[in-house]
Motif scaffolding. Structure first.
Motif, PDB file in Angstrom:
ATOM      1  N   LEU A  90      33.894  44.026  34.489  1.00  0.00           N
ATOM      2  CA  LEU A  90      32.952  44.133  35.602  1.00  0.00           C
ATOM      3  C   LEU A  90      32.165  42.884  36.190  1.00  0.00           C
ATOM      4  N   PRO A  91      30.967  43.250  34.887  1.00  0.00           N
ATOM      5  CA  PRO A  91      29.570  42.349  35.731  1.00  0.00           C
ATOM      6  C   PRO A  91      29.728  41.418  34.876  1.00  0.00           C
ATOM      7  N   TRP A  94      31.789  39.662  38.223  1.00  0.00           N
ATOM      8  CA  TRP A  94      30.441  39.222  39.160  1.00  0.00           C
ATOM      9  C   TRP A  94      29.892  38.607  38.999  1.00  0.00           C
ATOM     10  N   GLN A  95      29.449  37.516  38.089  1.00  0.00           N
ATOM     11  CA  GLN A  95      29.067  37.053  37.114  1.00  0.00           C
ATOM     12  C   GLN A  95      29.754  35.624  37.540  1.00  0.00           C
ATOM     13  N   GLN A  98      29.759  34.625  41.447  1.00  0.00           N
ATOM     14  CA  GLN A  98      28.462  34.120  41.772  1.00  0.00           C
ATOM     15  C   GLN A  98      27.839  32.780  41.898  1.00  0.00           C
ATOM     16  N   GLY A 111      38.275  40.503  38.010  1.00  0.00           N
ATOM     17  CA  GLY A 111      37.897  41.307  38.631  1.00  0.00           C
ATOM     18  C   GLY A 111      39.316  42.772  39.852  1.00  0.00           C
TER      19      GLY A 111
END
Length: 140
Positions: A90-91, A94-95, A98, A111
């Motif tokens: 998940l992180p 997210w990165q 971005q 994701g």
């Protein structure tokens, strides 16, 4: 070694969870191989860093690969590494989201895979198929 879970059909959710973990494993291994090829062809600026990253990705790919195999074979231990893989993805997703590059679609895919994997892994049908009892549930 005969148990009732081996005699019943494999739940679709369990098979899907194994597939998600397998896809993630393939992605990690493919990323590691890609980094390895780049480092060996001289396209990577830091050879040691690129080789370390490549080996790390391949090694990390072994975790969801083992989890996928365990889920497919209905091994209760496999749910833990599979859940951890989804949580760690998940992180990373997210990165990737971005970034202002082609990583955005990859972040979306990762994701979606991670959330789907988590939903499948905590589903009661999956838990039951793996022989994992919920807190307060009577032993079989």
């Amino acid at each position: 070694m005969s148990s009732s879970t081996e005699q019943t059909p494999r739940p679709t959710r369990l098979a899907a969870a194994a597939a998600v973990a397998g896809i993630e494993a393939l992605g990690l291994v493919a990323g590691g191989v890609y980094m390895l090829v780049n480092s060996l062809t001289g396209e990577a600026g830091d050879l040691t860093g690129a080789l370390t990253g490549a080996v790390t990705l391949v090694a990390l790919g072994l975790i969801p690969l083992a989890a996928a195999r365990g889920l497919w074979l209905r091994r209760a231990w496999s749910r833990g590494p599979a859940v951890i893989t989804q949580i760690l993805a998940l992180p990373v997703a997210w990165q990737m989201l971005q970034a202002d590059s082609a990583m955005i679609p990859a972040g979306i895919v990762l994701g979606v895979l991670a959330v789907t994997g988590l939903v499948l892994l905590v589903n009661p049908a999956t838990t039951e198929a793996l022989g994992i009892r919920r807190p307060g549930q009577d032993p079989l």
